[in-house]
Design an enzyme around this catalytic site. Sequence first.
Site, PDB file in Angstrom:
ATOM      1  N   HIS A   8      47.539  41.001  -5.796  1.00  0.00           N
ATOM      2  CA  HIS A   8      46.127  40.911  -5.430  1.00  0.00           C
ATOM      3  C   HIS A   8      45.405  39.945  -6.369  1.00  0.00           C
ATOM      4  CE1 HIS A   8      42.423  43.296  -3.845  1.00  0.00           C
ATOM      5  NE2 HIS A   8      42.141  42.020  -4.033  1.00  0.00           N
ATOM      6  N   ARG A  16      41.051  31.040  -5.376  1.00  0.00           N
ATOM      7  CA  ARG A  16      39.844  30.260  -5.052  1.00  0.00           C
ATOM      8  C   ARG A  16      40.084  28.902  -4.428  1.00  0.00           C
ATOM      9  NH1 ARG A  16      36.971  34.699  -5.035  1.00  0.00           N
ATOM     10  NH2 ARG A  16      36.085  35.375  -6.990  1.00  0.00           N
ATOM     11  N   HIS A  40      40.814  46.477   2.106  1.00  0.00           N
ATOM     12  CA  HIS A  40      39.652  46.680   1.220  1.00  0.00           C
ATOM     13  C   HIS A  40      38.857  47.820   1.840  1.00  0.00           C
ATOM     14  CE1 HIS A  40      36.242  45.101  -1.436  1.00  0.00           C
ATOM     15  NE2 HIS A  40      35.740  46.131  -0.782  1.00  0.00           N
ATOM     16  N   HIS A  88      42.816  48.389  -4.530  1.00  0.00           N
ATOM     17  CA  HIS A  88      41.819  48.783  -5.549  1.00  0.00           C
ATOM     18  C   HIS A  88      41.077  50.094  -5.270  1.00  0.00           C
ATOM     19  CE1 HIS A  88      39.272  46.784  -2.646  1.00  0.00           C
ATOM     20  NE2 HIS A  88      39.493  45.568  -3.102  1.00  0.00           N
ATOM     21  N   ASP A 123      43.440  42.199  -8.951  1.00  0.00           N
ATOM     22  CA  ASP A 123      42.250  41.751  -8.199  1.00  0.00           C
ATOM     23  C   ASP A 123      41.514  40.661  -8.985  1.00  0.00           C
ATOM     24  OD1 ASP A 123      40.394  41.394  -6.266  1.00  0.00           O
ATOM     25  OD2 ASP A 123      39.420  43.339  -6.473  1.00  0.00           O
TER      26      ASP A 123
HETATM   27  O1  DOR Z   1      34.308  42.133  -6.390  1.00  0.00           O
HETATM   28  C1  DOR Z   1      35.029  41.552  -5.587  1.00  0.00           C
HETATM   29  N1  DOR Z   1      35.204  40.220  -5.668  1.00  0.00           N
HETATM   30  N2  DOR Z   1      35.629  42.245  -4.620  1.00  0.00           N
HETATM   31  C2  DOR Z   1      36.294  41.637  -3.623  1.00  0.00           C
HETATM   32  O2  DOR Z   1      36.818  42.305  -2.769  1.00  0.00           O
HETATM   33  C3  DOR Z   1      36.336  40.161  -3.538  1.00  0.00           C
HETATM   34  C4  DOR Z   1      36.179  39.576  -4.882  1.00  0.00           C
HETATM   35  C5  DOR Z   1      35.969  38.087  -4.885  1.00  0.00           C
HETATM   36  O3  DOR Z   1      36.668  37.389  -4.140  1.00  0.00           O
HETATM   37  O4  DOR Z   1      35.147  37.622  -5.647  1.00  0.00           O
HETATM   38 ZN    ZN Z   2      40.224  41.318  -4.070  1.00  0.00          ZN
END
Ligand code: DOR
Ligand code: ZN
Length: 403
Positions: free
Chosen positions: A46, A50, A163, A210, A274
């Site tokens: 996870h 970007r 999610h 998460h 994450d």
């Molecule tokens: O806080 C978060 N940021 N939760 C997510 O599910 C996506 C992530 C992001 O891509 O910034």
């Molecule tokens: Zn995520």
Amino acid sequence: MLGNALQTICIGIDEGKITVLGKDLEGDRVIDLSRYFIMPGGVDIHTHMREPGMEHKEDFDTGTMAAAFGGTTTILDMPNTIPPVTTPGSIDDKLNTISGKANVDYGVYAALMPGADIIELKKRACGFKLFMAETTSAQPLVDDEMRELLAHPELAGEVIAVHAEDPSLFQEGEAQSLPDHDSSRPVMAETSAVDKVLNMPTQATLHLAHLTCLVSFDKALEYSTEATPHHLFLSSSYHLGTLGKVNPPLRNMKAQASLFSAFVRGRVGIVASDHAPHTLEEKDQPFGKAPSGLPGVETRIPLLLGMVRSEQVSLGLIQATCCHDPATLFGMKKGHIEVGYDADLAVYDLKDVTRIQGDKLHSKCGWTPFENYNAIFPKYVMLGGEMILSENELIIKGKGKTI
Ligand code: DOR
Ligand code: ZN
């Protein structure tokens, strides 16, 4: 570390794979690492690298470099990029763009959206992501869309990372602090989403990403589940301000402590970072305006190793949650020191405990919510039988390939 046991052993490697394990092996090249602890390379299922579209926060080079410096040799990348990965064309474009840039092995997810060409997407994607709630650059599905998509026969056996937050239980208005953010996207929204998705018929393998509270884990006993280091170690009462703003939110101290104790008892499933970097400028806004998400791919395993002495965290637990189980979920021949598996290894000196410093990490974002936490970073990292990182230097770049 073999299985759950520490052993002194030689690892025979040929053509990128582990071919033999034995007491006294000979070979063309011998590397003596006998004073170190060797784990399989980490598998982080996870991450948000970007690219494309938000390269000012991170890109495949910097994000996978951060992974390597944290002992992680495989990452799976989420589809909430710009444009999002929703069509075979967008996934092909992404794979072309990142080709040759990755410093560790990688897979990319596709987002599950109405009308998705599942047959073509699954040929290219490592798995699917299903967003039940709005978050950074992601469009959520409504219940009927979700039900219809999950029932699609072509998803049989595919991993769908969910999610799980139910937006119908979010509070109105902008949160102004971490405790506010917790109440605005409350635990109930998570448990309700877990109930909903687990009640929808599907032949896919659901993986609940998460999760933040024990009730959710209890509901999902028969399913694959994930906890993040930030939900395990941080709470809404920490003075992190917008740096701790993340979805799902950090919970209160009591909830965090019980999540951590569930982790120690082996109850949380997979630990994934994450990793969701945003720049400090983006975070330096009024709470309600700041984006959600925090970095973590480089600190996931080092943080846990840093706790082995002081807490009840065992090496076997770290290996299971960060290497074995995530690799097994996706059917990768990775994450194990066993014959036939990829020779992806991370080598640690367990006596060398350091403190995490955001400005020394390798993510483009340049900060961490774990500033000053104890950690043990790898001395060497091997990817497919080649040493890519040695003594604090990435010596081979761009060797990562798609899984
Ligand atoms: O806080 C978060 N940021 N939760 C997510 O599910 C996506 C992530 C992001 O891509 O910034
Ligand atoms: Zn995520």
